[in-house]
Enzyme design. Structure first.
Site, PDB file in Angstrom:
ATOM      1  N   LYS A 176       0.832  -1.209   0.000  1.00 53.98           N
ATOM      2  CA  LYS A 176       0.000   0.000   0.000  1.00 53.98           C
ATOM      3  C   LYS A 176       0.863   1.254   0.000  1.00 53.98           C
ATOM      4  O   LYS A 176       0.798   2.100   0.891  1.00 53.98           O
ATOM      5  CB  LYS A 176      -0.940  -0.013   1.202  1.00 53.98           C
ATOM      6  CG  LYS A 176      -1.888  -1.198   1.246  1.00 53.98           C
ATOM      7  CD  LYS A 176      -2.840  -1.224   0.083  1.00 53.98           C
ATOM      8  CE  LYS A 176      -2.683  -2.388  -0.836  1.00 53.98           C
ATOM      9  NZ  LYS A 176      -3.586  -2.379  -1.977  1.00 53.98           N
ATOM     10  N   ASP A 239      -7.805   0.161  -5.249  1.00 48.26           N
ATOM     11  CA  ASP A 239      -6.501   0.733  -5.550  1.00 48.26           C
ATOM     12  C   ASP A 239      -6.580   1.742  -6.693  1.00 48.26           C
ATOM     13  O   ASP A 239      -6.096   2.874  -6.568  1.00 48.26           O
ATOM     14  CB  ASP A 239      -5.518  -0.374  -5.900  1.00 48.26           C
ATOM     15  CG  ASP A 239      -4.106   0.147  -6.095  1.00 48.26           C
ATOM     16  OD1 ASP A 239      -3.444   0.410  -5.083  1.00 48.26           O
ATOM     17  OD2 ASP A 239      -3.676   0.303  -7.247  1.00 48.26           O
ATOM     18  N   GLU A 243      -6.052   5.909  -5.873  1.00 45.63           N
ATOM     19  CA  GLU A 243      -4.974   6.754  -6.393  1.00 45.63           C
ATOM     20  C   GLU A 243      -5.518   7.913  -7.233  1.00 45.63           C
ATOM     21  O   GLU A 243      -4.838   8.937  -7.378  1.00 45.63           O
ATOM     22  CB  GLU A 243      -3.974   5.911  -7.189  1.00 45.63           C
ATOM     23  CG  GLU A 243      -4.537   5.238  -8.415  1.00 45.63           C
ATOM     24  CD  GLU A 243      -3.728   4.036  -8.882  1.00 45.63           C
ATOM     25  OE1 GLU A 243      -2.879   3.539  -8.107  1.00 45.63           O
ATOM     26  OE2 GLU A 243      -3.928   3.575 -10.031  1.00 45.63           O
TER      27      GLU A 243
END
Length: 516
Positions: A176, A239, A243
């Site tokens: 992470k 994910d 981002e």
């Protein structure tokens, strides 16, 4: 009466490592703690792995290859880690600089390394995975393990209507944090039984019966302080989405929008940068990292709390508008298709259309001012209440979205908070937004550039205009923030946090070559 814990995480069985139950915000989850004292278990976990192949040389590959090699050596294992690169790759010299060579059998062409490896870590760009995965899977040994650090490939294969070979293991270990931070913290933690970046892991397919322990061995070898279970699908959704929002694109959009607002209202350029970027990457990130999101609010005086509430109340719904749109674009695989299409555009594959590289993202006035501010730093960083309110509003909108979509609190906390404060923001603090964004994967870099302007626009057009119009604070929204269960989950994560803070300077060998 006490409320019984309800399992929201993914359960798993391990024959080698100790599985630990944790309760996060009332949800029962299972983790495995890392640490260098666990390296002694690697020979058992990886007993069927005679060679590790790391394919590619992007954000994650150099760090993972070096960490894995060092951990195997410390565990007394004679298992080579080899790098597989395409013919003529410009990264070959970088791999050699870190000790991977053809003479030692630790540097070769992609397919040759895949054929020889028992554990294949596929760390090429997501766009390259989309085009090369059939060839790579065909070359793998029966019974070998395909290791992914991103669930992106599953989304591509679902879109293509294909599936993994049934005679191989398919696992995921997803640190992470950006690749350079994975290496940096591993090296910093050598004297304190380890420090690193937490990782999620998943076993998508177990053909040999030991895939879980292979995945956990890989995660511990990378230096993960704790590993939590997920699925490939849950990982790629959280994910790719994260981002684009608070981790990269969202924070970029916040800073650009607030800098313009503060200077338009008479603040000097230097003070505006200090009260936006420096405030977020300095006091706000450090406070959240050590004591949680709510501690930022609690640390303010009464006037500061009022200003935080005004900003939070105005920003939450405009932020959630973009947050939900982004999540659903990822969920539907539209965002994955966008990444693949972008990769094709960069290749100048359309006659008459020039090569389209990623544009510069730190050329605007705010980042030029930032370079001057960093040169003159005195170590004091303000916590601007309005900036804190906007930043926390986007962070909480992302958290609430992920919880509503069924993600575990381990995944929510790591993808929305810990990765931001402990891995990414320190790089922006060291040298600006590009030093953070452009040390990440191509998929992350593309997404940040695409979604940062959307956050900027919505905050400017909806949140700040509401503040200027004197729209009253939504008291119910503020109470929801104060009492959100994520604060309890973050407290548990804080207890699992290593004692080491990442140390990032403006010049780091482990970062992308063009940013050194």
């Amino acid at each position: 009466p006490a409320v019984a814990a309800v399992s929201k995480g993914v359960d798993f069985d391990t024959k080698v490592f100790e599985k630990e139950k944790v309760v996060m915000a009332g949800d029962e989850e299972f983790i495995v703690r890392g640490g260098r004292d666990k390296f002694a278990l690697l020979p058992e976990a990886l007993k069927n792995i005679k060679k590790v192949g790391v394919i590619g040389w992007g954000s994650q590959a150099p760090s993972q290859a070096c960490n894995f090699r060092d951990s195997l050596a410390e565990a007394g294992m004679d298992v080579p880690v080899a790098i597989g690169l395409r013919e003529g790759s410009a990264s070959r010299a970088d791999a050699e600089r870190l000790g991977f060579t053809e003479e030692a059998g630790t540097l070769g062409n992609v397919i040759d390394v895949v054929k020889d490896s028992d554990l294949v870590l596929l760390l090429i760009s997501d766009a390259a995975q989309a085009s090369l995965y059939p060839e790579i899977m065909e070359a793998m040994k029966p019974g070998a393990t395909l290791g992914l650090s991103h669930g992106f490939l599953l989304g591509v294969m679902q879109s293509d209507g294909t599936d993994f070979r049934k005679d191989i293991n398919v696992v995921l270990v997803a640190p992470k944090g950006m690749g350079p931070s994975v290496r940096k913290l591993y090296e910093q933690g050598k004297e304190v039984n380890g420090a690193g970046i937490n990782a999620s892991f998943a076993v998508h397919q177990d053909a040999t019966g030991d895939a879980t322990d292979v995945a956990l061995g890989w995660s511990i070898a990378l230096g993960s302080p704790f590993s939590f279970a997920t699925t490939l699908e849950s990982e790629f959704k959280s994910d790719i989405f994260g981002e684009r929002m608070i981790l990269l694109g969202g924070v970029h959009g916040i800073i650009e929008s607030l800098f313009r607002r503060y200077t338009a209202n008479g603040m000097s350029d230097e003070d505006a940068f200090k009260n936006t970027a420096e405030s977020i990457t300095g006091n706000i990130s450090r406070q959240i990292s050590k004591e949680g999101i709510k501690s930022v609010y609690d640390s303010l005086d009464e006037e500061g709390k009022k200003e935080f509430e005004i900003a939070y109340s105005a920003a939450y719904v405009p932020a959630m508008d973009i947050v939900m749109e982004c999540y659903e674009d990822v969920e539907s695989t539209n965002e994955i298709k966008s990444v693949v299409q972008s990769g094709n555009r960069f290749k100048a594959s359309t006659p008459g259309i020039p090569d389209l590289p990623m544009g510069v993202i730190d050329g605007t006035h705010v980042w030029k001012v930032g370079a001057k501010v960093r040169e003159e730093r005195d170590g004091n960083f303000a916590c601007h209440p309005f900036t804190a309110g906007v930043y926390c509003a986007l962070m909480m909108a992302q958290i609430d979205c992920l919880v509503a979509k069924g993600h575990s609190y381990s995944e929510v906390c790591n993808e929305s908070v810990i990765e931001a404060t402990d891995s990414l923001n320190p790089y922006m603090h060291a040298r600006g937004v590009s030093f953070m964004v452009d040390n990440c994967s191509t998929t992350a870099r593309l997404g940040s550039r695409k979604w940062a302007p959307r956050i900027d626009y919505n905050l400017t057009q909806q949140a700040y205009t509401a503040v200027d119009a004197g729209v009253p604070v939504d008291e119910a929204l503020i109470e929801k923030f104060k009492n959100n269960p994520v604060h309890d989950a973050l407290a548990v994560c804080g207890e699992l946090r290593p004692s080491v803070d990442i140390s990032v300077t403006a010049f780091n060998d482990e970062v992308r070559k063009e940013l050194r």
